[in-house]
Each structure stands twice: as C-alpha cells, then as structure tokens.
Design a protein around this motif. Structure first.
Motif, PDB file in Angstrom:
ATOM      1  N   ALA A 276       8.198 146.663  70.176  1.00 46.58           N
ATOM      2  CA  ALA A 276       8.718 145.915  69.022  1.00 46.58           C
ATOM      3  C   ALA A 276       8.455 144.425  69.173  1.00 46.58           C
ATOM      4  O   ALA A 276       8.022 143.749  68.226  1.00 46.58           O
ATOM      5  CB  ALA A 276      10.218 146.168  68.877  1.00 46.58           C
ATOM      6  N   LEU A 277       8.663 143.901  70.383  1.00 45.87           N
ATOM      7  CA  LEU A 277       8.459 142.463  70.558  1.00 45.87           C
ATOM      8  C   LEU A 277       6.976 142.102  70.501  1.00 45.87           C
ATOM      9  O   LEU A 277       6.608 141.057  69.938  1.00 45.87           O
ATOM     10  CB  LEU A 277       9.080 142.009  71.882  1.00 45.87           C
ATOM     11  CG  LEU A 277      10.607 142.121  71.912  1.00 45.87           C
ATOM     12  CD1 LEU A 277      11.141 141.750  73.261  1.00 45.87           C
ATOM     13  CD2 LEU A 277      11.219 141.243  70.856  1.00 45.87           C
ATOM     14  N   GLY A 278       6.124 142.981  71.019  1.00 45.84           N
ATOM     15  CA  GLY A 278       4.688 142.722  70.910  1.00 45.84           C
ATOM     16  C   GLY A 278       4.215 142.746  69.475  1.00 45.84           C
ATOM     17  O   GLY A 278       3.460 141.862  69.038  1.00 45.84           O
ATOM     18  N   TYR A 279       4.690 143.747  68.714  1.00 45.43           N
ATOM     19  CA  TYR A 279       4.334 143.803  67.293  1.00 45.43           C
ATOM     20  C   TYR A 279       4.822 142.562  66.567  1.00 45.43           C
ATOM     21  O   TYR A 279       4.112 141.982  65.732  1.00 45.43           O
ATOM     22  CB  TYR A 279       4.927 145.050  66.659  1.00 45.43           C
ATOM     23  CG  TYR A 279       4.824 145.060  65.159  1.00 45.43           C
ATOM     24  CD1 TYR A 279       3.633 145.413  64.544  1.00 45.43           C
ATOM     25  CD2 TYR A 279       5.890 144.679  64.371  1.00 45.43           C
ATOM     26  CE1 TYR A 279       3.518 145.386  63.182  1.00 45.43           C
ATOM     27  CE2 TYR A 279       5.797 144.643  63.004  1.00 45.43           C
ATOM     28  CZ  TYR A 279       4.604 145.007  62.416  1.00 45.43           C
ATOM     29  OH  TYR A 279       4.497 144.966  61.054  1.00 45.43           O
ATOM     30  N   ALA A 280       6.050 142.136  66.886  1.00 46.99           N
ATOM     31  CA  ALA A 280       6.608 140.972  66.197  1.00 46.99           C
ATOM     32  C   ALA A 280       5.797 139.723  66.513  1.00 46.99           C
ATOM     33  O   ALA A 280       5.541 138.899  65.630  1.00 46.99           O
ATOM     34  CB  ALA A 280       8.061 140.782  66.602  1.00 46.99           C
TER      35      ALA A 280
ATOM     36  N   ILE B 263       9.759 135.169  71.478  1.00 40.99           N
ATOM     37  CA  ILE B 263       9.267 135.005  72.856  1.00 40.99           C
ATOM     38  C   ILE B 263      10.446 134.846  73.820  1.00 40.99           C
ATOM     39  O   ILE B 263      10.435 135.381  74.939  1.00 40.99           O
ATOM     40  CB  ILE B 263       8.314 133.797  72.924  1.00 40.99           C
ATOM     41  CG1 ILE B 263       7.026 134.116  72.183  1.00 40.99           C
ATOM     42  CG2 ILE B 263       7.965 133.447  74.351  1.00 40.99           C
ATOM     43  CD1 ILE B 263       6.090 132.956  72.087  1.00 40.99           C
ATOM     44  N   GLY B 264      11.486 134.135  73.366  1.00 38.87           N
ATOM     45  CA  GLY B 264      12.676 134.002  74.215  1.00 38.87           C
ATOM     46  C   GLY B 264      13.360 135.331  74.454  1.00 38.87           C
ATOM     47  O   GLY B 264      13.869 135.596  75.542  1.00 38.87           O
ATOM     48  N   MET B 265      13.359 136.202  73.418  1.00 36.72           N
ATOM     49  CA  MET B 265      13.919 137.537  73.634  1.00 36.72           C
ATOM     50  C   MET B 265      13.070 138.313  74.619  1.00 36.72           C
ATOM     51  O   MET B 265      13.595 139.068  75.449  1.00 36.72           O
ATOM     52  CB  MET B 265      13.997 138.296  72.310  1.00 36.72           C
ATOM     53  CG  MET B 265      15.081 137.828  71.399  1.00 36.72           C
ATOM     54  SD  MET B 265      14.946 138.610  69.814  1.00 36.72           S
ATOM     55  CE  MET B 265      15.410 140.259  70.230  1.00 36.72           C
ATOM     56  N   GLY B 266      11.762 138.172  74.555  1.00 34.72           N
ATOM     57  CA  GLY B 266      10.892 138.913  75.463  1.00 34.72           C
ATOM     58  C   GLY B 266      11.037 138.459  76.901  1.00 34.72           C
ATOM     59  O   GLY B 266      10.967 139.265  77.829  1.00 34.72           O
TER      60      GLY B 266
ATOM     61  N   ILE C   7      11.201 144.221  64.121  1.00 32.99           N
ATOM     62  CA  ILE C   7       9.999 144.648  63.400  1.00 32.99           C
ATOM     63  C   ILE C   7      10.120 144.322  61.919  1.00 32.99           C
ATOM     64  O   ILE C   7       9.188 143.776  61.303  1.00 32.99           O
ATOM     65  CB  ILE C   7       9.750 146.158  63.640  1.00 32.99           C
ATOM     66  CG1 ILE C   7       9.210 146.367  65.045  1.00 32.99           C
ATOM     67  CG2 ILE C   7       8.772 146.702  62.635  1.00 32.99           C
ATOM     68  CD1 ILE C   7       9.016 147.795  65.395  1.00 32.99           C
ATOM     69  N   VAL C   8      11.276 144.612  61.333  1.00 33.42           N
ATOM     70  CA  VAL C   8      11.423 144.348  59.895  1.00 33.42           C
ATOM     71  C   VAL C   8      11.391 142.841  59.609  1.00 33.42           C
ATOM     72  O   VAL C   8      10.752 142.382  58.666  1.00 33.42           O
ATOM     73  CB  VAL C   8      12.719 144.998  59.368  1.00 33.42           C
ATOM     74  CG1 VAL C   8      12.977 144.595  57.941  1.00 33.42           C
ATOM     75  CG2 VAL C   8      12.615 146.492  59.463  1.00 33.42           C
TER      76      VAL C   8
END
Lengths: 93, 143
Positions: free
Chosen positions: A9-13, A55-58, B20-21
């Motif tokens: 999810a974080l990569g997609y975001a 990025i901070g979440m990752g 994602i959303v």
C-alpha cells in the motif's frame, strides 16, 4: 503478511503521488496563463506534503511530520502571495 | 521496516485502504488538473487531493502511529485543520485574481467570463430619478 500489505500500500501510494506530482509539474510548466502555473505549484505543494506523510509512515519516523507541516505552511503563504500579485500587481499595499 | 510487523492485521488492512484511496484521489485530482479545458474547471480538480487525500492519509497516519506508540497520536490533526482552513482561502483568492485578469482587455484572453456587475448609482441621485430608467420593471418597487 501484515507487513506485506502495508509495504504494497505504501509503495503504491508513493508511486501514485509521484505521478501526481509529475502531472502537476507539467501543468506548472505548460500552463497557458499565469494562474494555471500558480494552481499547478499549489497542487505540487499539497501533493509533496502527502508524499512526506506517506514516506514518514513507511519509515516509522515522526520527523517527516514536521517537514510536511512546513511544506503546508509555505504552500499557503506562497499561493496567497502569488494570487495577490496576480490580482493587484503588488504583494504588500 | 521492522515496525510494520508490529501492527495487527485489521489495522494494516484499514491503513492500506486509507492510504491507497487517498493517494488515488490525489492522482485523480492531478489528472483532472492536466485534462480539463478551462481554468475555472481546473480550479476544482485538485481539491480532491486537498480534501479527501489529506483526510484519508492523515487518518491512516494517526491510526498507525497511535498503535505503534501505544498512545493517542493526534498531532497530524494540525495539518488537517490547517489544510481545511487555508485551501478555500487560497483557491478563492486565485479564482478572483483569474477573473480580474480575464476581465482585463489588455491581457488578451480566450475565456468567456460574465461581465462585471453594473456599478451602483451615485449616492446623490434621487430615488425618483432612478425609477424612470429602472432596468428591471418586474421587481416590486419600494414605496
């Protein structure tokens, strides 16, 4: 499993936000008139702020939050100054 | 990336959906910024990223750091409230500046904008004088 979901999810975001940044940058460089460029720059500011949050979440690092806050404040000031300049021809009257 | 394994699965699914959303809505807003025809249409497109993108990513970040640190982490709300307050101001000022520039003949534009409202009659004129040339006779007149 949990980490895989979050990593995907974080990569997609990050990819989606970088694409959005590129599109806003295209509008800023291409925009037919000055207000289009200002709007593109404002969009780039907000999307960069979202990218810093992601990025901070990752990284699990809270310090990206301060960067996002600084970007939000600077984007607001920049856009207000540019809009006042477009409207009046001067920033401080 | 070790901190990602510490989250429970339901939280991971909720965070993933929110992120994602939110990022997809920001991307849609940027695509609208590129594809729409007029400036006044383009002004509406990035608000998807401003409102829903910021809201969803901030909620995901709050949930993630609250679960990781074992306490309520709410300082992302500061960004959210700031964005909610400042975005209408900036876009309103930008729209008014664009309208003012489009009404300026010297700048040469191709937008069709409604004309400026007619100015109010000067304060010195009598009410009887203006009624003779009232452009809107259907409106009820004041006695």
């Amino acid at each position: 499993m949990t980490a895989d979901i979050l990593r995907f999810a974080l990569g997609y975001a990050q990819i989606a936000l970088i694409l959005a940044l590129a599109l806003a940058c295209w509008r800023m460089l291409q925009g037919p008139r000055a207000q289009d460029r200002v709007l593109g720059l404002d969009t780039m500011y907000s999307i960069a702020m979202l990218l810093f949050l992601v990025i901070g979440m990752g990284n699990g690092n809270v310090f990206f939050f301060e960067g996002a806050l600084v970007i939000a404040v600077l984007g607001f000031v920049t856009t207000v100054c540019a809009a006042k300049f477009l409207m009046r021809g001067e920033v401080i009257e | 990336m070790m901190h990602l394994e510490q989250l429970p699965t339901w939280a991971a699914i909720i965070i993933a959906v929110f992120v994602i959303v939110g990022s997809s809505l920001a991307l849609l807003g940027a695509m609208g910024l590129v594809r729409l025809k007029s400036f006044y249409q383009r002004l509406h497109a990035p608000t998807l990223g401003y409102s829903y993108g910021t809201l969803l990513i901030i909620l995901a970040s709050m949930l993630m750091f609250s679960l990781l640190e074992g306490r309520a982490v709410v300082h992302e709300l500061m960004i959210g409230i700031f964005i909610m307050v400042t975005t209408p101001i900036t876009l309103l000022m930008l729209g008014r500046a664009a309208l003012r520039r489009d009404r300026d003949r010297k700048l040469g534009h191709d937008e069709d904008v409604p004309p400026r409202n007619r100015p109010e009659p000067p304060a010195g004129t009598e009410a009887g004088d203006t009624q003779a040339s009232d452009p809107e006779p259907d409106l009820p007149r004041r006695p």
